[in-house]
Design a protein around this motif. Structure first.
Motif, PDB file in Angstrom:
ATOM      1  N   LEU A   8       0.808  -1.211   0.000  1.00  8.64           N
ATOM      2  CA  LEU A   8       0.000   0.000   0.000  1.00  8.64           C
ATOM      3  C   LEU A   8       0.842   1.261   0.000  1.00  8.64           C
ATOM      4  O   LEU A   8       1.935   1.310   0.569  1.00  8.64           O
ATOM      5  N   ARG A   9       0.304   2.281  -0.628  1.00  8.43           N
ATOM      6  CA  ARG A   9       0.965   3.584  -0.617  1.00  8.43           C
ATOM      7  C   ARG A   9       1.137   4.046   0.829  1.00  8.43           C
ATOM      8  O   ARG A   9       0.178   4.008   1.614  1.00  8.43           O
ATOM      9  N   LEU A  12      -1.511   6.292   2.395  1.00 11.72           N
ATOM     10  CA  LEU A  12      -2.836   5.771   2.736  1.00 11.72           C
ATOM     11  C   LEU A  12      -2.992   5.556   4.237  1.00 11.72           C
ATOM     12  O   LEU A  12      -4.093   5.630   4.767  1.00 11.72           O
ATOM     13  N   LYS A  15      -4.715   8.288   6.047  1.00  6.97           N
ATOM     14  CA  LYS A  15      -6.087   8.607   5.677  1.00  6.97           C
ATOM     15  C   LYS A  15      -7.067   7.891   6.602  1.00  6.97           C
ATOM     16  O   LYS A  15      -6.807   6.786   7.072  1.00  6.97           O
ATOM     17  N   GLN A  58     -11.672   0.180 -10.394  1.00 11.59           N
ATOM     18  CA  GLN A  58     -11.276   1.484 -10.924  1.00 11.59           C
ATOM     19  C   GLN A  58     -12.436   2.467 -10.850  1.00 11.59           C
ATOM     20  O   GLN A  58     -12.248   3.652 -10.533  1.00 11.59           O
ATOM     21  N   PHE A  61     -12.663   3.783  -7.408  1.00 18.54           N
ATOM     22  CA  PHE A  61     -11.621   4.792  -7.195  1.00 18.54           C
ATOM     23  C   PHE A  61     -11.995   6.110  -7.874  1.00 18.54           C
ATOM     24  O   PHE A  61     -11.752   7.194  -7.326  1.00 18.54           O
ATOM     25  N   LEU A  66     -10.939   5.314  -1.220  1.00 21.71           N
ATOM     26  CA  LEU A  66      -9.518   5.385  -0.847  1.00 21.71           C
ATOM     27  C   LEU A  66      -8.766   4.126  -1.256  1.00 21.71           C
ATOM     28  O   LEU A  66      -7.642   4.187  -1.740  1.00 21.71           O
ATOM     29  N   ALA A  67      -9.377   2.990  -1.016  1.00 24.36           N
ATOM     30  CA  ALA A  67      -8.726   1.705  -1.247  1.00 24.36           C
ATOM     31  C   ALA A  67      -9.803   0.659  -1.457  1.00 24.36           C
ATOM     32  O   ALA A  67     -11.000   0.929  -1.291  1.00 24.36           O
ATOM     33  N   LEU A  84      -3.226  -1.322  -9.963  1.00 24.97           N
ATOM     34  CA  LEU A  84      -3.905  -0.676  -8.826  1.00 24.97           C
ATOM     35  C   LEU A  84      -3.412  -1.221  -7.492  1.00 24.97           C
ATOM     36  O   LEU A  84      -3.953  -0.884  -6.441  1.00 24.97           O
ATOM     37  N   ASP A  86      -1.161  -0.788  -5.331  1.00 23.15           N
ATOM     38  CA  ASP A  86      -0.767  -0.003  -4.160  1.00 23.15           C
ATOM     39  C   ASP A  86      -1.959   0.594  -3.425  1.00 23.15           C
ATOM     40  O   ASP A  86      -1.793   1.323  -2.449  1.00 23.15           O
ATOM     41  N   ARG A  87      -3.187   0.251  -3.869  1.00 20.26           N
ATOM     42  CA  ARG A  87      -4.392   0.697  -3.157  1.00 20.26           C
ATOM     43  C   ARG A  87      -5.305  -0.484  -2.821  1.00 20.26           C
ATOM     44  O   ARG A  87      -6.476  -0.297  -2.504  1.00 20.26           O
TER      45      ARG A  87
END
Length: 319
Positions: A8-9, A12, A15, A58, A61, A66-67, A84, A86-87
């Motif tokens: 994950l980013r 995130l 958040k 998608q 998103f 957020l994820a 996708l 990283d989410r």
């Protein structure tokens, strides 16, 4: 259920998830989207064929989610999902992940649950019960609309941690628990939120295309009584023979309600002469009092008696 979060980013983690969604079309900013797919539905006992929500991550998103929670096997087999990654929170089963999250929220909250089932009348009884309990001063969490299955119940529980709400804002929960197949749906629901009070409204020949016989329906409905917490109260319809047979499913206290057969909570001197209302004398173990229900139909009077029996189980005064 453990989720893979290593990809994950980093941002995130700063958040706050504001809500939870299972429909990409209605996803909103700040939500966590659960991508449900056919294997999840089948394991959870749902009938039919369902779209694979991994194809709509998608879109979620794009709506601001957020994820997303996704299946590991789908992620590894789909290059578009890798973009996708990283989410995405990767799990073995997205419905099980949703239910596990709700169970953890319930465990941390750890306050009384009223579970309501029956072949008809669940939503009305849920609303009447919540109304009575609110009037008695309780802060009530209740099922949204008729959310009563393996998706609706956990989403209802997760209201406690959505949109700025907190578990400590609620004293108890009134939750519908439904079923439409012989796959032990109610057994799974009571594992998420074991009831302190379980209401059995009626057994009728519905969903016979999946359940076969009314005896099977009764057995599946009885899983609510079987899943009561130790010492939990079973609230049973005294006018329904199949419901009354469920007394054998519990060693805990039983409260009955009815109109025709003798019961702990009853309506006597029923008067339906006034348009749009029912006047009656409410009899409970704590005494009796004149009562008025601004609804029509004997079925709604029975639903009101069920709500009154819940109040009796919770030691709420007759007044």
């Amino acid at each position: 259920m453990d989720a893979d979060i290593n990809r994950l980013r980093p941002e995130l983690f700063d958040k706050e998830i504001v809500d939870f969604s299972i429909d990409s079309r209605t996803s909103e900013a700040g939500e966590l989207f659960f991508a449900l797919s056919q294997p999840d539905y089948e394991r959870a006992g749902f009938n039919g064929q369902f779209a694979d929500a991994h194809n709509f991550i998608q879109s979620a998103f794009d709506h601001g989610a957020l994820a997303a929670v996704a299946r590991r096997d789908r992620f590894s087999a789909d290059e578009k999902l890798a973009e996708l990654g990283d989410r995405l929170l990767l799990v073995d089963d997205a419905i099980a992940a949703l239910q596990t999250l709700a169970r953890k929220v319930y465990e941390q909250w750890a306050r009384p649950v009223i579970g309501i089932t029956g072949s008809a009348g669940k939503t009305t009884t849920k609303e009447l019960t919540a109304h009575v309990l609110k009037c008695a001063g309780y802060r009530v969490l209740k099922s949204e609309r008729n959310y009563n299955n393996g998706l609706g119940l956990p989403l209802s529980v997760l209201q406690m941690v959505s949109r700025g709400r907190h578990p400590e804002d609620y004293d108890l929960a009134v939750l519908e628990m439904g079923m439409s197949s012989p796959t032990h749906e109610i057994r799974r629901l009571v594992q998420i939120t074991p009831p302190d009070v379980g209401v059995e409204l009626m057994v009728a020949p519905v969903h016979l295309e999946h359940l076969g016989t009314i005896e099977t329906i009764a057995a599946m409905k009885a899983e609510l009584v079987e899943g009561l917490k130790p010492g939990g109260v079973a609230v049973l319809n005294a006018d329904d023979e199949l419901v009354m047979q469920m007394k054998s499913k519990t060693d805990g206290p039983v409260l009955t309600f009815g109109i025709q057969n003798e019961a702990d909570v009853m309506a006597r001197e029923v008067d339906t002469s006034r348009f749009g209302s029912i006047q009656f004398r409410l009899q409970t173990p704590d005494g009796d009092a004149a009562a008025s229900l601004p609804m029509t139909g004997g079925h709604n009077l029975m639903n009101a008696l069920a709500a009154s029996a819940v109040a009796t189980a919770l030691k709420i005064g007759l007044s």
